[in-house]
Write a protein that holds these residues in place. Structure first.
Motif, mmCIF file in Angstrom:
data_model
loop_
_atom_site.group_PDB
_atom_site.id
_atom_site.type_symbol
_atom_site.label_atom_id
_atom_site.label_comp_id
_atom_site.label_asym_id
_atom_site.label_seq_id
_atom_site.Cartn_x
_atom_site.Cartn_y
_atom_site.Cartn_z
ATOM 1 N N VAL A 171 -42.035 -31.021 -19.655
ATOM 2 C CA VAL A 171 -40.585 -31.180 -19.607
ATOM 3 C C VAL A 171 -40.085 -31.456 -21.024
ATOM 4 C CG1 VAL A 171 -38.637 -32.464 -18.656
ATOM 5 C CG2 VAL A 171 -40.696 -32.105 -17.266
ATOM 6 N N ALA A 172 -39.139 -30.631 -21.477
ATOM 7 C CA ALA A 172 -38.536 -30.825 -22.798
ATOM 8 C C ALA A 172 -37.255 -31.623 -22.636
ATOM 9 C CB ALA A 172 -38.264 -29.476 -23.451
ATOM 10 N N PHE A 173 -37.360 -32.935 -22.831
ATOM 11 C CA PHE A 173 -36.190 -33.803 -22.740
ATOM 12 C C PHE A 173 -35.334 -33.638 -23.993
ATOM 13 C CE2 PHE A 173 -39.298 -35.935 -20.008
ATOM 14 C CZ PHE A 173 -38.538 -36.178 -18.871
ATOM 15 N N ASN A 174 -34.051 -33.423 -23.800
ATOM 16 C CA ASN A 174 -33.146 -33.266 -24.935
ATOM 17 C C ASN A 174 -32.830 -34.629 -25.524
ATOM 18 O OD1 ASN A 174 -31.227 -32.569 -26.812
ATOM 19 N ND2 ASN A 174 -29.736 -31.787 -25.339
ATOM 20 N N ILE A 175 -33.442 -34.932 -26.663
ATOM 21 C CA ILE A 175 -33.247 -36.235 -27.290
ATOM 22 C C ILE A 175 -32.354 -36.138 -28.529
ATOM 23 C CG2 ILE A 175 -35.447 -37.103 -26.394
ATOM 24 C CD1 ILE A 175 -36.539 -36.831 -29.289
ATOM 25 N N THR A 176 -31.616 -35.046 -28.649
ATOM 26 C CA THR A 176 -30.712 -34.863 -29.788
ATOM 27 C C THR A 176 -29.814 -36.090 -29.964
ATOM 28 O OG1 THR A 176 -30.690 -32.468 -29.460
ATOM 29 C CG2 THR A 176 -28.875 -33.414 -30.721
ATOM 30 N N ASP A 177 -29.847 -36.653 -31.184
ATOM 31 C CA ASP A 177 -29.096 -37.885 -31.449
ATOM 32 C C ASP A 177 -29.257 -38.196 -32.931
ATOM 33 O OD1 ASP A 177 -27.787 -40.397 -31.111
ATOM 34 O OD2 ASP A 177 -28.668 -40.618 -29.112
ATOM 35 N N GLU A 178 -28.779 -39.365 -33.344
ATOM 36 C CA GLU A 178 -29.093 -39.785 -34.717
ATOM 37 C C GLU A 178 -30.571 -40.163 -34.778
ATOM 38 O OE1 GLU A 178 -29.806 -43.066 -35.697
ATOM 39 O OE2 GLU A 178 -29.529 -43.935 -33.719
ATOM 40 N N THR A 179 -31.134 -40.219 -35.969
ATOM 41 C CA THR A 179 -32.591 -40.235 -36.130
ATOM 42 C C THR A 179 -33.265 -41.407 -35.429
ATOM 43 O OG1 THR A 179 -32.273 -39.162 -38.270
ATOM 44 C CG2 THR A 179 -34.457 -40.076 -37.810
ATOM 45 N N ASP A 180 -32.782 -42.614 -35.627
ATOM 46 C CA ASP A 180 -33.438 -43.772 -35.015
ATOM 47 C C ASP A 180 -33.426 -43.684 -33.500
ATOM 48 O OD1 ASP A 180 -34.059 -44.864 -37.446
ATOM 49 O OD2 ASP A 180 -32.346 -46.238 -37.507
ATOM 50 N N ALA A 181 -32.329 -43.189 -32.938
ATOM 51 C CA ALA A 181 -32.254 -43.044 -31.486
ATOM 52 C C ALA A 181 -33.261 -41.997 -31.006
ATOM 53 C CB ALA A 181 -30.839 -42.647 -31.066
ATOM 54 N N MET A 182 -33.419 -40.904 -31.739
ATOM 55 C CA MET A 182 -34.398 -39.898 -31.343
ATOM 56 C C MET A 182 -35.810 -40.469 -31.338
ATOM 57 S SD MET A 182 -33.273 -36.126 -32.644
ATOM 58 C CE MET A 182 -33.419 -36.406 -34.393
ATOM 59 N N LEU A 183 -36.112 -41.308 -32.300
ATOM 60 C CA LEU A 183 -37.438 -41.926 -32.339
ATOM 61 C C LEU A 183 -37.659 -42.818 -31.119
ATOM 62 C CD1 LEU A 183 -37.707 -42.874 -36.128
ATOM 63 C CD2 LEU A 183 -38.562 -40.832 -34.973
ATOM 64 N N ARG A 184 -36.628 -43.556 -30.731
ATOM 65 C CA ARG A 184 -36.749 -44.413 -29.538
ATOM 66 C C ARG A 184 -36.911 -43.552 -28.287
ATOM 67 N NH1 ARG A 184 -32.367 -47.019 -32.075
ATOM 68 N NH2 ARG A 184 -30.907 -46.162 -30.520
ATOM 69 N N HIS A 185 -36.140 -42.493 -28.206
ATOM 70 C CA HIS A 185 -36.243 -41.614 -27.041
ATOM 71 C C HIS A 185 -37.634 -40.987 -26.947
ATOM 72 C CE1 HIS A 185 -32.052 -42.273 -26.650
ATOM 73 N NE2 HIS A 185 -31.615 -41.287 -27.418
ATOM 74 N N ALA A 186 -38.174 -40.564 -28.088
ATOM 75 C CA ALA A 186 -39.515 -39.956 -28.085
ATOM 76 C C ALA A 186 -40.567 -40.961 -27.639
ATOM 77 C CB ALA A 186 -39.845 -39.414 -29.473
ATOM 78 N N GLU A 187 -40.425 -42.211 -28.047
ATOM 79 C CA GLU A 187 -41.368 -43.247 -27.615
ATOM 80 C C GLU A 187 -41.300 -43.436 -26.105
ATOM 81 O OE1 GLU A 187 -40.363 -46.691 -29.839
ATOM 82 O OE2 GLU A 187 -41.208 -45.937 -31.737
#
Length: 421
Positions: free
Chosen positions: A221-237
């Motif tokens: 599943v490719a979750f769309n985590i498009t956001d500012e950089t720090d938020a993307m890192l949290r989403h990926a975690e």
């Protein structure tokens, strides 16, 4: 001296060879005139080189407006040419935003041109290896999905707005049960208030894990985590903690630096969505061709790249889609496997499979269908089956019409969707 190369299509009322020299100087050692301290030795070390100038046709009218030329009363004919330049690696180093600024920066604003398009790029191997590599790429994506051969069949969660986290999870569970290899969020559904990633990722992954326990297959599943950089890192975690294998980002709007930071922070497959690329590419005398575009993003370490789809709903001609898919599986390195998975989407269904296979000659691709799966008259499972049946047929050299005599899902897809095409 190590150099990387870039090729351009230009239009100008001047001698293209002289404009090529202006381009080389503007993007390397100087400006419109020699500056203080600019010695011959410095110019020899840092100046870009004009490798070739191939003149093409002329036009009576300019492709783009140009106030610089208007102020000087310069008119046509407007001469088109292909220009190839070589830039010293030492000018840029392993700095992706600056590399992009060098090959696709102020060149677009030069007063001498009425058309400027970056078409292709080439990097020497040692320079390519200084940048990020895909963490998964073709081989890793196949390993994570358990699809050893043939295309990965995927779909997009639609509608892209309005579903709650639990409703999205339920839909994801249905798509898993339908037999998909891959599911992705829509590019405009990232972290909405009605289905925030903090709730949506666990809701979806609970169904994905349940399906894997029942069947042994872990759907990507490719979750769309498009956001500012720090938020993307949290989403990926969060995706990693929940057992996910992939995240998606809108490349053009996140930017090179954010994607590089994300790449270095996670081993998840990084699904690169190119939405907005048409703004760079639809005018034939402006912007960036896909070969150069995908080179730059592959240097950021993406694993998948969107190429749109054959006979699809977007403006691209099929030739560009095919060339894009071939570019993605063309290695940039001579020593490392840095191929990425081309992702076909937009208006795809069983009936577009023959053209896709005939054009690409292989099944190293992600074949995604929204309506082509979800709108099948017998439901999503039949939609997936129709696409798999179509691929099995064409890879065996059989026509879809012949295969449809044995496969009900394919037969109904051809009857239903064929009326709309």
């Amino acid at each position: 001296m190590s150099r990387f190369e870039a090729s351009y299509l230009i239009e100008t009322p001047f001698d293209p060879a002289k404009v090529a020299d202006v381009m080389a100087g503007e993007q390397s050692s100087g400006t419109f005139t020699r500056v203080h301290g600019e010695t011959d030795e410095l110019r020899a070390r840092s100046r870009a080189e004009v490798l070739s100038v191939v003149e093409l046709e002329t036009r009576d009218t300019p492709s783009l407006p140009n106030a610089f030329l208007e102020r000087r009363g310069v008119t046509g004919p407007y001469r088109r040419a292909r220009i190839r330049l070589a830039f010293p690696v030492i000018n840029v180093g392993a700095n992706l935003p600056t590399l992009a600024s060098t090959v696709a920066g102020n060149l677009y604003d030069l007063g001498e041109v009425t058309g400027m398009r970056l078409e292709s790029m080439w990097l020497p191997d040692d320079y390519r290896l200084a940048f990020d590599m895909p963490k998964q790429g073709l081989a890793g994506t196949r390993a994570l999905t358990g699809v050893e051969a043939g295309p990965l069949v995927g779909s997009i969660i639609k509608p892209n707005v309005g579903l709650s986290a639990e409703e999205t999870g339920e839909l994801a569970g249905q798509l898993c049960a339908a037999g998909l290899d891959f599911i992705k969020d829509d590019e405009i559904c990232a972290n909405p208030a009605h289905a925030p990633l903090a709730e949506r990722v666990p809701a979806v992954m609970r169904r994905v894990r349940d399906h894997a326990e029942r069947t042994g297959k872990l759907v990507m599943v490719a979750f769309n985590i498009t956001d500012e950089t720090d938020a993307m890192l949290r989403h990926a975690e969060l995706v990693t903690r929940e057992g996910g294998t992939c995240v998606m980002a809108s490349l053009n709007w996140c930017g090179f630096s954010a994607i590089q930071t994300l790449r270095r922070a996670t081993d998840l497959a990084l699904h690169g969505h190119r939405n907005g690329y048409g703004a760079f590419a639809r005018d034939p005398l402006l912007g960036i061709g896909f070969q150069a575009y995908q080179v730059l993003w592959r240097l950021a370490g993406v694993d998948h790249m969107h190429v749109h789809g054959l006979q699809g709903k977007f403006s691209q001609p099929d030739t560009e889609v095919v060339e894009g898919a071939r570019d993605c599986v063309q290695p940039l390195s001579t020593t490392e496997d840095d191929r990425v998975m081309p992702a076909f989407s937009s208006g795809q269904w069983a009936g577009t499979v023959p053209a896709t296979y005939a054009a690409t000659g292989n099944a190293d691709l992600l074949f995604m269908a929204g309506g082509g799966i979800m709108a099948h008259p017998d439901g999503p499972a039949a939609g997936v089956a129709s696409i798999r049946e179509a691929w099995e047929a064409v890879m065996a050299g059989e026509s879809l019409e012949s295969a449809a005599t044995r496969h009900d899902a394919l037969a109904k897809a051809l009857a239903f969707f064929g009326k709309k095409h």
